[in-house]
Motif scaffolding. Structure first.
Motif, PDB file in Angstrom:
ATOM      1  N   CYS A   1       0.832  -1.203   0.000  1.00  0.00           N
ATOM      2  CA  CYS A   1       0.000   0.000   0.000  1.00  0.00           C
ATOM      3  C   CYS A   1       0.866   1.251   0.000  1.00  0.00           C
TER       4      CYS A   1
ATOM      5  N   CYS B   1       0.079   3.127   3.619  1.00  0.00           N
ATOM      6  CA  CYS B   1       0.519   2.620   4.917  1.00  0.00           C
ATOM      7  C   CYS B   1       1.518   1.476   4.804  1.00  0.00           C
TER       8      CYS B   1
ATOM      9  N   GLY C   1       0.877  -1.576   3.945  1.00  0.00           N
ATOM     10  CA  GLY C   1       0.251  -2.852   4.272  1.00  0.00           C
ATOM     11  C   GLY C   1       0.207  -3.782   3.078  1.00  0.00           C
TER      12      GLY C   1
ATOM     13  N   CYS D   1      -5.757  -2.654   0.051  1.00  0.00           N
ATOM     14  CA  CYS D   1      -4.914  -2.808   1.228  1.00  0.00           C
ATOM     15  C   CYS D   1      -5.684  -3.503   2.346  1.00  0.00           C
TER      16      CYS D   1
ATOM     17  N   GLU E   1      -4.823  -3.382   5.398  1.00  0.00           N
ATOM     18  CA  GLU E   1      -4.681  -2.581   6.613  1.00  0.00           C
ATOM     19  C   GLU E   1      -5.645  -1.399   6.636  1.00  0.00           C
ATOM     20  N   CYS E   2      -5.656  -0.613   5.561  1.00  0.00           N
ATOM     21  CA  CYS E   2      -6.441   0.629   5.581  1.00  0.00           C
ATOM     22  C   CYS E   2      -7.571   0.634   4.553  1.00  0.00           C
TER      23      CYS E   2
HETATM   24 ZN   LIG Z   1      -2.891   0.788   3.462  1.00  0.00          ZN
END
Ligand SMILES: [Zn+2]
Length: 67
Positions: free
Chosen positions: A12, A15, A17, A40, A42-43
């Protein structure tokens, strides 16, 4: 070994990720479509290249014209 959509080594931009392939629905010219895009884990940021988006839109137009 190859996958339909290769995400190995991608990360990503926001972030860092890991990415996974998710189905994203969108509406275009009164039609509903689903496309597989890297997002992603994560986000939730969905990554779509201009080339990919243009190709998917071209596919969508072709589907509509066939109706
Ligand atoms: Zn991310």
């Amino acid at each position: 070994m190859s996958l339909p959509v290769e995400t190995t080594g991608w990360s990503c931009a926001a972030c860092g990720g890991e990415l996974e392939i998710v189905k994203v629905g969108f509406t275009y010219m009164k039609g509903n479509f689903e496309v597989d895009l890297p997002a992603c884990q994560e986000c939730g940021q969905v990554l779509v290249s201009e080339e990919l988006a243009t190709g998917k839109m071209a596919d969508a137009e072709r589907i509509l014209e066939d109706k």
